[in-house]
Design an enzyme around this catalytic site. Structure first.
Site, PDB file in Angstrom:
ATOM      1  N   LYS A  46      59.538  21.196  24.565  1.00 56.72           N
ATOM      2  CA  LYS A  46      60.309  19.980  24.811  1.00 56.72           C
ATOM      3  C   LYS A  46      61.727  20.260  24.333  1.00 56.72           C
ATOM      4  O   LYS A  46      61.919  20.923  23.302  1.00 56.72           O
ATOM      5  CB  LYS A  46      59.711  18.804  24.019  1.00 56.72           C
ATOM      6  N   MET A  72      62.338   9.101  29.206  1.00 59.32           N
ATOM      7  CA  MET A  72      61.819   9.379  27.879  1.00 59.32           C
ATOM      8  C   MET A  72      62.880   9.254  26.791  1.00 59.32           C
ATOM      9  O   MET A  72      62.612   8.736  25.705  1.00 59.32           O
ATOM     10  CB  MET A  72      61.183  10.769  27.819  1.00 59.32           C
ATOM     11  N   GLY A  73      64.073   9.783  27.074  1.00 65.08           N
ATOM     12  CA  GLY A  73      65.147   9.703  26.082  1.00 65.08           C
ATOM     13  C   GLY A  73      65.087  10.800  25.033  1.00 65.08           C
ATOM     14  O   GLY A  73      65.422  10.585  23.855  1.00 65.08           O
ATOM     15  N   CYS A 128      69.690  16.342  31.030  1.00 67.06           N
ATOM     16  CA  CYS A 128      68.851  15.193  30.749  1.00 67.06           C
ATOM     17  C   CYS A 128      69.567  13.937  31.257  1.00 67.06           C
ATOM     18  O   CYS A 128      70.681  13.636  30.824  1.00 67.06           O
ATOM     19  CB  CYS A 128      68.552  15.043  29.262  1.00 67.06           C
ATOM     20  N   LYS A 162      69.198  24.744  32.116  1.00 70.79           N
ATOM     21  CA  LYS A 162      68.395  23.842  32.950  1.00 70.79           C
ATOM     22  C   LYS A 162      69.362  22.926  33.677  1.00 70.79           C
ATOM     23  O   LYS A 162      70.189  22.249  33.033  1.00 70.79           O
ATOM     24  CB  LYS A 162      67.447  23.027  32.072  1.00 70.79           C
ATOM     25  N   ASN A 191      65.924  19.844  37.251  1.00 66.31           N
ATOM     26  CA  ASN A 191      65.484  18.778  36.369  1.00 66.31           C
ATOM     27  C   ASN A 191      65.207  17.578  37.275  1.00 66.31           C
ATOM     28  O   ASN A 191      65.391  17.636  38.493  1.00 66.31           O
ATOM     29  CB  ASN A 191      66.585  18.478  35.322  1.00 66.31           C
ATOM     30  N   GLY A 247      59.902  21.630  40.098  1.00 63.29           N
ATOM     31  CA  GLY A 247      60.072  20.405  40.874  1.00 63.29           C
ATOM     32  C   GLY A 247      59.160  20.321  42.074  1.00 63.29           C
ATOM     33  O   GLY A 247      59.245  21.135  42.983  1.00 63.29           O
ATOM     34  N   GLY A 248      58.291  19.301  42.047  1.00 61.09           N
ATOM     35  CA  GLY A 248      57.557  18.925  43.249  1.00 61.09           C
ATOM     36  C   GLY A 248      56.304  19.710  43.562  1.00 61.09           C
ATOM     37  O   GLY A 248      55.729  19.520  44.636  1.00 61.09           O
ATOM     38  N   THR A 270      55.121  17.005  36.650  1.00 63.58           N
ATOM     39  CA  THR A 270      54.386  15.788  37.017  1.00 63.58           C
ATOM     40  C   THR A 270      52.907  16.073  37.296  1.00 63.58           C
ATOM     41  O   THR A 270      52.025  15.335  36.840  1.00 63.58           O
ATOM     42  CB  THR A 270      55.055  15.131  38.239  1.00 63.58           C
TER      43      THR A 270
HETATM   44  O1  LIG Z   1      65.934  16.601  30.712  1.00 55.48           O
HETATM   45  C1  LIG Z   1      65.145  15.649  30.791  1.00 55.48           C
HETATM   46  N1  LIG Z   1      64.641  15.309  31.991  1.00 55.48           N
HETATM   47  C2  LIG Z   1      63.849  14.244  32.161  1.00 55.48           C
HETATM   48  O2  LIG Z   1      63.469  13.927  33.305  1.00 55.48           O
HETATM   49  N2  LIG Z   1      63.465  13.501  31.084  1.00 55.48           N
HETATM   50  C3  LIG Z   1      63.695  14.001  29.782  1.00 55.48           C
HETATM   51  C4  LIG Z   1      63.876  12.897  28.763  1.00 55.48           C
HETATM   52  O3  LIG Z   1      64.182  11.741  29.128  1.00 55.48           O
HETATM   53  O4  LIG Z   1      63.724  13.255  27.590  1.00 55.48           O
HETATM   54  N3  LIG Z   1      64.759  14.934  29.695  1.00 55.48           N
END
Ligand SMILES: O=C1NC(=O)NC(C(=O)O)N1
Length: 309
Positions: A46, A72-73, A128, A162, A191, A247-248, A270
């Protein structure tokens, strides 16, 4: 019997599959589970911020019929937690993902890595979309150029970035003209597609709490955008900079498509969240079936060889 290997900066991955940063990688337990799975090639943490973060208020992740939306933040256990983890011995490669809340944070995070004993791969998350009040660095081309200029004045270890999805060919030209100036090991693309919105008609409401329901999109619906970004970046980046396709991906055919577009490795987000770690065994079987039908024995037989008409 099939060669599903890849390599980033000389680091061998015996399998092409990773997790998408953010999914199944906040705790050491989750990371261990990834690294112990025979169908997984490596694990991405993460994105770590300097300090531990609770992240945005829940509900902040919602599964849709054709993907996911999240805000998510950047909830994470903080930089020290993840650097400790990647400094331990692991049978498979790790990628330490870091995300500052500012360029200064990014510099501080990378200085700490530079000063540490960590010799593995690092990925700077420039994309992000969910830190309230903060723009995505990778949509600020001048800012990204300046940041990477500062970073590479002191950072001498392997570093990738990223990226968010881009939607204009001129932007692919602009971002790769910047990235090609630096000795990056890889680009991880995409992302989530930032700031989508899902409406639940029954309740006449949004489905996630943060940012009035706005969040990053992932899963099936983003595959065409992910493939376009992997392809466009592959066509423009120096050969020394690998592309990790994210992605996807839901099926072996989706994996095959990412490799055709030039992906060295492929991340699952996902679908990993929805299906669990068994997704990697399934995707491996489906990919190998397609390769067998086509007479391929290695990813290298078709990597980057997308035909145009
Ligand atoms: O880089 C990010 N991409 C996302 O889709 N969500 C997370 C997040 O919100 O932490 N961070």
């Amino acid at each position: 019997k099939f060669d599903l290997t890849g390599q980033i900066n000389g680091v061998p991955f015996d399998r092409l599959f990773l997790n998408a940063s953010g999914v199944h990688c906040q705790s050491t337990t989750e990371l261990d589970e990834l690294l112990q799975d025979e169908f997984v090639g490596g694990a991405v943490t993460k994105s770590a911020t300097l300090e531990k973060r609770a992240g945005n208020p829940a509900p902040r992740y919602y599964e849709l019929a054709n993907g996911s939306i999240n805000s998510m933040g950047l909830p994470n256990n903080g930089f020290d937690y993840y650097i400790q983890y990647v400094l331990q011995f692991h049978a498979k490669p790790t990628i330490l993902s870091v995300a500052g809340l500012s360029a200064d944070d990014d510099i501080q995070l990378l200085n700490q890595i530079q000063d540490s004993d960590y010799q593995g791969l690092t990925e700077l998350n420039l994309s992000c979309p969910n830190v309230i009040g903060k723009p995505q660095m990778a949509y600020d081309f001048e800012g990204t150029q300046a940041l990477l200029q500062s970073v590479f004045s002191f950072f001498k270890k392997p570093l990738g970035v990223k990226l968010p999805p881009y939607f204009d060919l001129v932007h692919f030209d602009q971002i790769t003209a910047i990235l090609n100036q630096f000795p990056l090991t890889h680009v991880n693309s995409i992302n989530s597609i930032g700031n989508g919105l899902w409406v639940d008609v029954a309740s006449e409401s949004v489905v996630i709490k943060p940012k009035g329901g706005f969040g990053g999109l992932g899963g099936k619906m983003v595959l065409p955008t992910a493939l376009a970004n992997v392809r466009a970046l592959r066509q423009r980046l120096n050969d020394s900079i690998k592309v990790i396709g994210t992605g996807g991906v839901q099926t072996g055919a989706d994996v095959f498509a990412h490799i055709l577009c030039g992906a060295e490795l492929v991340s699952i987000g996902t679908q990993l969240q929805a299906e669990g770690i068994g997704v990697y065994h399934r995707l491996t079987n489906e990919l190998e079936r397609i390769m067998a039908d086509k007479g391929y024995t290695a990813l290298a037989d078709f990597r980057g060889k997308l035909n145009t008409i």
